[in-house]
Design an enzyme around this catalytic site. Structure first.
Site, PDB file in Angstrom:
ATOM      1  N   ASN A  78      92.829  65.185  -3.682  1.00  0.00           N
ATOM      2  CA  ASN A  78      91.845  65.653  -4.752  1.00  0.00           C
ATOM      3  C   ASN A  78      90.892  66.419  -4.119  1.00  0.00           C
ATOM      4  OD1 ASN A  78      92.305  63.691  -6.974  1.00  0.00           O
ATOM      5  ND2 ASN A  78      91.542  61.934  -6.069  1.00  0.00           N
ATOM      6  N   TYR A  95     104.287  57.219  -7.948  1.00  0.00           N
ATOM      7  CA  TYR A  95     104.615  58.590  -8.483  1.00  0.00           C
ATOM      8  C   TYR A  95     105.851  58.814  -8.895  1.00  0.00           C
ATOM      9  CZ  TYR A  95      99.761  60.135  -7.367  1.00  0.00           C
ATOM     10  OH  TYR A  95      98.286  60.455  -7.453  1.00  0.00           O
ATOM     11  N   HIS A 110      95.546  62.657 -14.463  1.00  0.00           N
ATOM     12  CA  HIS A 110      95.771  64.002 -14.269  1.00  0.00           C
ATOM     13  C   HIS A 110      96.439  64.853 -15.484  1.00  0.00           C
ATOM     14  CE1 HIS A 110      94.119  63.652 -10.345  1.00  0.00           C
ATOM     15  NE2 HIS A 110      94.932  62.572 -10.154  1.00  0.00           N
TER      16      HIS A 110
END
Length: 487
Positions: free
Chosen positions: A130, A340, A57
């Site tokens: 997404n 993350y 990303h």
């Protein structure tokens, strides 16, 4: 690529790896165990493979806006945001491609990240999803392998169709997402004209301690618009930043994009008997079983003032869930809860959560101190340990989440055993009209054309198992006789 003699895989410490296909979980449905050092090693190493852009990303665009509650779901959650219709909070959204680097074309055939940060009065709620409701893999141990197959060949430094299709053809769970990606919706016309999905299953819990599983949907109110390969290539030849430019310019003109926010809700106990594993990221919940309910409207209405400060440094964490909201045993989601924030700490520093774009719009009281790039008062001389006798912040049992039932022996369960990876992909194919099917077959044939024949044949078998017409038409487009395909 030539085949090599069998070599036993090891960890970085040289320890032989017995199973590199399945995470270690409590029971076949999870959750993932923290003792799975092999998973932790793979994810931690994966997060540190690129400096300084995001590993995935990397190319994206962002904007600020607001979320307004329009539907009452207060019986499912104690989250204050959903306490009454009309409640609002500010939002930051970041859209992105997945595999491409910063300088790549916006119009590549690739899923689009759809990440949202809701600045609620009870802390940030991050929705990391997404533009597709499913994903390529269901076990996080395969995530870095999947991304490696989509990146660049280690010898040539080039994107490589053989790598992609070799992985997909050996991973039948990817078929649903592959069918979506190569359909007419595989290349959004822009970020405003695409849907978003949580993809993962999350949870809600109410004042009675009742838990519900939930999937979030963000349906564009601008309508769906897409590009063909030819249209996308033409745009990329003149403007690599087309999607980023479109979002910025639309907001600057006062054309504020909006999405209708919906939820699918499943009572906790129904997960035990539902026909599919509701925590499987490669599956959708059919709408006839769990109809989407309207819950709100998302609007983007303000552009960032500085791209680096507000978009590049934006950091989303699926573990950021205010009281009344939570996660689920979804194995991929559980790994992302670790992955993350670990990536953010590496990429933009340990104090990333205090940066303006990431900072909650409510008071923050922690015992985190020091670290690189500490740019505020560092809590001055306030006490930095807990428990303490000096009125420092303390935990509050009133916000306790209901206990999650866990059952099963700790093991590496084969996530492919007994799993139907074909029905939903076939259903999606059968839902397409003639033109959509033709586009799908053409897109797949173009992408598979340069791939070695043995991989083509292996992948065709997956298409055929989803739907005989699907497989036969791809085979015909590639000039492969179905007699060569083992079904």
């Amino acid at each position: 690529m030539s085949k090599c003699p069998f070599v036993t895989m090891t960890t970085t410490a040289g320890v032989p790896v017995a199973d590199n296909q399945n995470s270690q979980t409590a029971g076949a449905r999870g959750p993932v165990l923290m003792q799975d050092y092999q998973l932790m090693e793979k994810m931690a190493h994966f997060n540190r493979e690129r400096v300084p852009e995001r590993v995935v990303h990397a190319k994206g665009a962002g904007a600020f806006g607001k979320f307004t509650v329009t539907g009452d779901i207060s019986r499912y959650t104690v989250a204050k945001l959903f306490g009454k219709v009309g409640n609002q909070c500010e939002v930051f959204a970041r859209f992105s491609t997945v595999a491409g680097e910063q300088g790549s074309a916006d119009t590549a055939r690739d899923p689009r990240g759809f990440a949202l940060k809701f600045y609620t009065e009870e802390g940030n709620w991050d929705m990391v999803g997404n533009n597709t409701p499913v994903f390529f893999v269901r076990d996080p141990l395969k995530f870095s392998d999947f991304i490696h197959s989509q990146k660049r060949h280690p010898a040539t430094g080039l994107r490589d169709n053989t790598m992609q299709w070799d992985f997909w053809s050996l991973s039948p769970e990817s078929l649903h997402q592959v069918t979506t990606l190569f359909s007419d919706r595989g290349i959004p016309a822009d970020y405003r004209h695409m849907n978003g999905y949580s993809s993962h299953t999350y949870s809600l819990w109410n004042a009675n301690g009742e838990r519900y599983w939930v999937k979030w949907h963000f349906k564009t109110l601008q309508g769906i618009k897409t590009l063909t390969d030819a249209e996308a290539a033409k745009i990329a030849s003149t403007d690599l930043d087309f999607h980023r430019r479109d979002l910025h310019d639309a907001i600057a003109r006062g054309e504020f994009p909006q999405w209708k926010v919906q939820v699918q809700i499943m009572p906790e106990r129904e997960a035990d008997t539902y026909a599919i594993n509701p925590f499987d990221l490669t599956k959708v919940w059919p709408h006839k079983d769990y109809p989407p309910m309207d819950v709100g409207v998302l609007e983007l209405n303000r552009n960032p003032q500085n791209y680096f400060a507000e978009v590049e440094q934006a950091a989303f964490e699926p573990g950021n869930t205010p009281p009344g909201m939570g996660v689920s045993p979804d194995k991929m989601l559980q790994a992302r809860i670790l992955s993350y924030p670990d990536a953010h700490r590496y990429r933009i520093g340990i104090n990333y959560a205090a940066l303006s774009v990431n900072k909650p719009h409510c008071p923050v009281h922690t015992y985190h101190r020091d670290g690189q790039t500490r740019f505020d008062g560092n809590y001055d001389g306030a006490v930095n340990y807990q428990p303490n006798s000096f009125d420092g912040p303390a935990d509050n049992a009133a916000y306790k989440e209901p206990p999650l039932r866990v059952d099963g022996d700790a093991d590496r369960y084969d996530h492919r055993a007994g799993n139907d990876d074909y029905t939903q992909a076939g259903n999606l194919y059968r839902l397409m009209n003639a033109d959509q099917q033709a586009q799908l077959i053409g897109n797949l044939a173009g992408a598979l054309a340069p791939v070695p024949r043995f991989i083509q044949i292996r992948q065709i078998a997956h298409f055929y198992r989803a739907d005989p017409d699907y497989g036969s038409r791809v085979a015909a487009a590639l000039g492969v006789a179905m007699a060569e395909v083992s079904i």
